[in-house]
Scaffold this motif. Structure first.
Motif, PDB file in Angstrom:
ATOM      1  N   ARG A  76       0.808  -1.238  -0.192  1.00  0.00           N
ATOM      2  CA  ARG A  76      -0.125   0.089   0.173  1.00  0.00           C
ATOM      3  C   ARG A  76       1.023   1.359   0.052  1.00  0.00           C
ATOM      4  O   ARG A  76       1.811   1.326   0.430  1.00  0.00           O
ATOM      5  CB  ARG A  76      -0.944  -0.080   1.110  1.00  0.00           C
ATOM      6  CG  ARG A  76      -2.238  -1.007   0.989  1.00  0.00           C
ATOM      7  CD  ARG A  76      -2.790  -1.404   2.324  1.00  0.00           C
ATOM      8  NE  ARG A  76      -3.220  -0.382   3.131  1.00  0.00           N
ATOM      9  CZ  ARG A  76      -4.198   0.204   3.153  1.00  0.00           C
ATOM     10  NH1 ARG A  76      -5.362   0.186   2.238  1.00  0.00           N
ATOM     11  NH2 ARG A  76      -4.337   1.369   4.211  1.00  0.00           N
ATOM     12  N   ARG A 108      -0.824   1.651  -9.479  1.00  0.00           N
ATOM     13  CA  ARG A 108      -1.624   0.349  -9.474  1.00  0.00           C
ATOM     14  C   ARG A 108      -0.567  -0.333 -10.291  1.00  0.00           C
ATOM     15  O   ARG A 108      -0.512  -1.645 -10.006  1.00  0.00           O
ATOM     16  CB  ARG A 108      -2.816   0.717  -9.899  1.00  0.00           C
ATOM     17  CG  ARG A 108      -3.848   1.260  -9.004  1.00  0.00           C
ATOM     18  CD  ARG A 108      -5.385   1.219  -9.358  1.00  0.00           C
ATOM     19  NE  ARG A 108      -5.635  -0.331  -9.397  1.00  0.00           N
ATOM     20  CZ  ARG A 108      -6.703  -0.670 -10.417  1.00  0.00           C
ATOM     21  NH1 ARG A 108      -7.337  -0.002 -10.978  1.00  0.00           N
ATOM     22  NH2 ARG A 108      -6.775  -2.244 -10.592  1.00  0.00           N
ATOM     23  N   GLU A 112      -1.422  -0.851  -3.808  1.00  0.00           N
ATOM     24  CA  GLU A 112      -2.878  -0.464  -3.617  1.00  0.00           C
ATOM     25  C   GLU A 112      -2.713   0.921  -3.092  1.00  0.00           C
ATOM     26  O   GLU A 112      -1.822   1.214  -2.265  1.00  0.00           O
ATOM     27  CB  GLU A 112      -3.494  -1.498  -2.556  1.00  0.00           C
ATOM     28  CG  GLU A 112      -4.773  -1.053  -2.103  1.00  0.00           C
ATOM     29  CD  GLU A 112      -5.185  -2.007  -0.923  1.00  0.00           C
ATOM     30  OE1 GLU A 112      -5.890  -1.652   0.149  1.00  0.00           O
ATOM     31  OE2 GLU A 112      -4.786  -3.257  -1.027  1.00  0.00           O
ATOM     32  N   SER A 130      -8.169   2.184  -3.391  1.00  0.00           N
ATOM     33  CA  SER A 130      -8.737   1.322  -2.514  1.00  0.00           C
ATOM     34  C   SER A 130      -9.352   2.087  -1.398  1.00  0.00           C
ATOM     35  O   SER A 130     -10.433   1.980  -0.840  1.00  0.00           O
ATOM     36  CB  SER A 130      -7.819   0.117  -1.672  1.00  0.00           C
ATOM     37  OG  SER A 130      -6.790   1.057  -1.182  1.00  0.00           O
TER      38      SER A 130
END
Length: 423
Positions: free
Chosen positions: A6, A21, A26, A45
């Motif tokens: 992330r 991405r 994420e 997300s």
């Protein structure tokens, strides 16, 4: 998705999110709700809709996000998001560029002072508060640039060519809201910019961009590759690398402005982001390097250091201009878009809009990006195609209204510094 890597991105565009991405991240996206490009929501997300120009508040929000599901980095590719990303990076103890580096790059006095102390660049700079300070600096150092201590986009920048101009520029500064300003020794010579990428402290120059500027110092054209001799290229690159080492930038893109003076290259300023004004698009056309994609891949540990090869073409950005006044009509755009050499055409004004005299970057009326066989071909084509877009205006009755820093910058403190904002 528990094991997905992330990253938090401050501001930016859907295109940048897609590239993050594609690198395997994420994305947690922080963006202002009133400025949000809604197409980006499909790429993330989580979206934190808040004023991303509030570093401390965003850091606290990301602290909660990080505690629930950690992020690996906090990154911004836009000027207004750099301080926020740095503040969150420090607050969360993450790898990346923190406030010490961003503070040096954004505070033009601190930047000059460091470069002087490290013998990287001797350009003189002082803080001024009015006509007396400005006169003393001009009498000591000659032609002088007056600018906000913080900022970009040529907002609030004036050149004082000699003592006779001091009263007028000092009066302008006071009226504009620059009650405190930076004075810098004026550097003579053509200007270029340098796109570089830092790989764990190894700095690699990706592109050199030649520029054309108006008397106001606002940039009106960019061209790659710049026509530099091997000797001048080496001198410019050495100066930029020494500067990046001095400020402590170790990872990611940088954009540095350089003047080619009779005494050799000298630094104007630098930023820990890739260049704006579509300069990164030129690097993509000329060298096949997507700087944003490179950044996400590097942060994800999915690429080795990348260096440019030989240029495969020339490319240029030319900005559209118009006579000051109210726009009556814009013509010629369809024919320009149909030209096979045109990469993109953007027009930022339409009927009823006001065109101001070009005092800073936001006064330009659009741009055209052109691909050519080489730099000269691209430059000439871009100039002709920009001229083919005709923006017809009706002059204002009487003098144009005076503009203040508060009118052109929603956050004047970002240009002046919080302690310098007056009334």
């Amino acid at each position: 998705m528990t094991g997905t890597r992330r990253i938090a991105i401050i501001g930016g565009t859907p295109a940048a999110l897609r590239k993050a991405r594609a690198a395997g991240f994420e994305v947690v996206w922080v963006h202002h709700p009133r400025e949000l490009p809604v197409g980006g929501l499909a790429e993330v997300s989580e979206a934190l809709l808040t004023d991303y120009r509030e570093p401390a508040a965003v850091a606290e929000l990301l602290r909660a996000v990080h505690a629930r599901r950690p992020v690996e980095r906090v990154v911004s590719m836009i000027e207004d998001g750099l301080e926020t990303a740095a503040t969150a990076t420090d607050a969360l103890g993450l790898p990346g560029t923190g406030t010490a580096v961003v503070g040096l790059l954004q505070d033009k006095l601190a930047f000059r002072s460091l470069l002087n102390a490290r013998s990287v660049d001797p350009t003189a700079a002082r803080i001024g508060h009015g006509e007396e300070d400005l006169r003393t600096f001009v009498e000591t150092y000659g032609p002088t640039v007056v600018k906000p201590r913080y900022g970009s986009g040529s907002i609030g920048v004036r050149v004082v060519h000699g003592p006779d101009e001091v009263p007028e520029v000092a009066s302008w500064a006071a009226g504009f809201g620059l009650h405190t300003f930076l004075m810098e020794e004026y550097l003579r010579g053509p200007e270029i910019s340098v796109e570089a990428f830092s790989y764990a402290g190894r700095h690699v120059v990706l592109a050199h961009t030649a520029k054309e500027t108006l008397d106001s110092l606002v940039e009106i054209a960019h061209v790659q590759p710049a026509a530099l001799t091997p000797e001048l290229t080496a001198a410019v690159d050495d100066l930029v690398v020494r500067m990046l080492d001095a400020v402590g930038l170790r990872d990611g893109p940088s954009h540095t402005e350089v003047k080619l003076t009779p005494d050799g290259p000298r630094l104007v300023e630098s930023h820990n982001r890739r260049g704006g004004d579509r300069i990164a698009d030129l690097a993509g056309e000329v060298y096949g390097i997507d700087i944003d994609a490179l950044a996400w891949l590097w942060y994800a540990g999915r690429t080795e250091p990348v260096a440019p090869g030989e240029p495969r073409c020339g490319a240029a950005v030319r900005f559209l201009t118009a006579e000051p006044g109210v726009v009556e009509a814009v013509t010629g755009a369809d024919a320009v878009r149909a030209d096979p050499h045109v990469v993109d055409l953007q027009i930022s004004v339409g009927p009823g809009d006001t065109v101001h005299p070009i005092a800073w970057s936001y006064d330009r009326s659009g741009l055209v990006i052109v691909r050519g066989a080489d730099a000269d071909d691209a430059r000439e084509r871009a100039a002709k195609l920009a001229d083919a877009v005709v923006i017809r205006t009706t002059p204002h009755e009487g003098p144009p209204p005076a503009r203040s820093i508060a009118a052109v910058a929603p956050r004047p403190d970002r240009l002046l510094g919080p302690s310098e904002v007056s009334g």
